[in-house]
Design an enzyme around this catalytic site. Structure first.
Site, mmCIF file in Angstrom:
data_model
loop_
_atom_site.group_PDB
_atom_site.id
_atom_site.type_symbol
_atom_site.label_atom_id
_atom_site.label_comp_id
_atom_site.label_asym_id
_atom_site.label_seq_id
_atom_site.Cartn_x
_atom_site.Cartn_y
_atom_site.Cartn_z
ATOM 1 C CB SER A 196 -12.613 69.125 11.900
ATOM 2 O OG SER A 196 -13.653 68.393 12.492
ATOM 3 C CD GLU A 225 -18.382 73.728 9.260
ATOM 4 O OE1 GLU A 225 -17.978 72.573 9.036
ATOM 5 O OE2 GLU A 225 -17.628 74.708 9.383
ATOM 6 C CG HIS A 280 -16.898 69.359 8.683
ATOM 7 N ND1 HIS A 280 -16.661 70.377 9.573
ATOM 8 C CD2 HIS A 280 -16.106 68.323 9.086
ATOM 9 C CE1 HIS A 280 -15.781 69.986 10.477
ATOM 10 N NE2 HIS A 280 -15.429 68.741 10.204
#
Length: 521
Positions: free
Chosen positions: A214, A337, A433
């Site tokens: 991320s 995600e 995610h």
């Protein structure tokens, strides 16, 4: 004779018990001597300072050299996390509040090597939108990596406005006429520390892999683009995050984005400061509070800017001109995600609302959108809507990264993590995610009653791929499914699902559509 044997056995037991708790040796690093702990043959050193505390007049300045200490510094507990607000308790990413301080520039090391072993080094950069997180999260424990033969480093960097605030006053006082990229400079300082000190932990400074997820992956992408990071690493892994879109510039409005200095001036005003001198007197807690709660302060976005020094141009342009740090990469993203990044009440519920939103975003291309993201009824809305958000923010970014890497000299290995981690809400969450991180680190929560052998097998496979890549620049190894490097024609990628296998053309129609729609704007 029997008494001598008894004492010999007792001495062995005492020695063994000592090696399982406290590391007996000390290591010299920048600043002085440190000691750590050892368990099952893995030594860990936590809370090692890699720069001076960025406090007082050093707030919003590049990281300065470590302040030396006397005696042996015990590095047995993590240092404080950088000032931030925690995730809400309802968040998938919530963790108990940790001690916070502006004095937060520390790193942590796990190693099963001896000095001089020259094992590959992996440096983890945590995620959290550049506003949250730390290198001390339980999932990032480096013991499993160390047992597989690497020296694992996790680092901490300044976050939010404390890490990314630009301002004309700061630019004026900078010898490089730069401001706002302090979090990036912290990461570079940590990598320089690794170059100078990691050999003492059995690591090879000439074989360093940076990796992150991320915002950590954004950071990896930026480090590849920054000339200041040249030579500090040799391979890179990006998990769910690239920065190939329009970027904020230091003192120029561009692409409908205000300059970083204008945004910084507005933040300072929201904090009640008319100068950087005054803003340096504002407590860190208030800086964080303004960022999170003040309407004007909330407009601030933590992100690197094109300042002419840390970043001479936007990332995409740097890659296109082949001026990036050309290293092999593993890059990829997750199948679902957006399930944890989009509040369910923000997803359209009716076809009318859905049509309005898509029309406002894609205009004349809405018909093409409907072909690649079909939604025939309300039951299809969430999948189509979240799928498009996923591909814009993640899947396309990672494909772009792979493509722009192979345009240079280096290889890229593309993946998609599609395995659904066991969770009571797994039917909705899917491969969410950050869901892959525990598998990469081989740190699955063994107390989770929903875990199966499939989970552990996948974790063993993924951590082996990552270690092999860090070792030799190629993830492949004995007993692992073959992972073909990416090329533009066949577009191979590794599907990390319940079974691991090579596939081709990841979401090609969807990604090609998004690329074309972005070019029209």
């Amino acid at each position: 004779m029997r008494r001598s044997l008894t004492w010999l056995v007792l001495a062995f037991v005492l020695a063994a018990s000592g090696s399982a708790s406290t590391a007996s040796d000390t290591i010299k690093v920048d600043g002085g001597l440190i000691s750590g702990t050892a368990v099952d043959g893995v030594r860990s050193f936590k809370g090692i300072p890699f720069a001076a505390p960025p406090v007082g007049d050093l707030r919003w300045k590049p990281p300065q050299p470590v302040v030396a200490w006397q005696g042996v510094r015990k590095c047995e507990v993590f240092g404080p996390v950088c000032p931030q607000s925690p995730y809400p308790a309802s968040s998938m990413y919530y963790s108990p509040l940790q001690p916070q301080s502006e004095d937060c520039l520390y790193l942590n090391i796990w190693s099963a090597a001896k000095a001089g072993d020259k094992r590959p080094v992996m440096v983890w950069i945590h995620g959290g939108a550049l506003t949250r997180g730390s290198g001390s999260t339980r999932t990032y424990d480096g013991t499993a990596f160390a047992k597989k033969g690497v020296v694992l480093v996790t680092l901490i960097y300044r976050l939010g406005p404390l890490g990314y605030l630009a301002h004309t006053d700061l630019t004026s006082e900078s010898p490089q006429h730069s401001s706002g990229n302090y979090g990036v400079l912290d990461q570079i300082a940590a990598l320089k520390w690794v170059q100078k000190n990691i050999a003492a932990f059995g690591g090879n400074p000439n074989n360093v892999t940076i990796f992150g997820e991320s915002a950590g992956s954004w950071s990896v992408n930026v480090l590849i683009g920054s000339p200041l990071a040249r030579g500090l690493f040799h391979r890179a892994i990006g998990e769910s995050g690239g920065t190939f879109g329009p970027m904020t510039h230091l003192n120029e409005d561009r692409d409908k984005l205000q300059s970083a200095e204008k945004v910084g001036a507005a933040f300072a005003k929201a904090a009640g400061a008319d100068s950087i001198k005054a803003l340096r007197q504002v407590p860190a807690e208030k800086i964080v509070d303004v960022f999170n709660n003040d309407p004007e302060g909330k407009k601030f976005r933590s992100q690197p800017n094109v300042d002419g020094w840390v970043l001479p141009d936007e990332i995409r342009s740097i890659f296109a001109q082949k001026k990036h740090n050309d290293v092999p990469v593993i890059v990829g993203s997750n199948a679902n995600e957006m399930t944890t990044l989009t509040a369910p009440d923000l997803v359209p519920k009716t076809m009318a609302d859905y049509r309005t939103r898509i029309q406002s975003q894609y205009g004349e291309a809405t018909t093409e959108f409907d072909v690649v993201y079909p939604a025939k009824n309300e039951a299809d809305i969430a999948s189509a809507y979240l799928g498009n958000l996923r591909d814009v923010a993640f899947t396309l970014q990672m494909r772009t990264w792979a493509r722009m890497t192979v345009n240079g000299r280096s290889k890229a290995y593309l993946y998609s993590f599609s395995h659904v981690p066991p969770n009571p809400r797994s039917k909705y969450l899917g491969a969410y995610h950050a869901g892959e991180i525990a598998y990469v680190f081989n740190n699955l929560n063994k107390t989770n009653p929903l875990l199966t052998g499939v989970d552990q097998k996948l974790s063993d496979i993924m951590s082996s791929y990552w270690v092999n890549f860090a070792t030799a620049g190629d993830p492949n190894g004995r007993g692992l499914p073959k992972w073909a490097p990416y090329d533009r024609e066949s577009e191979p990628y590794l599907d990390l699902g319940d079974s691991v296998q090579i596939r081709n053309h990841l979401l090609k129609e969807q990604l090609d559509f998004i690329e074309q729609s972005q070019k029209r704007r």
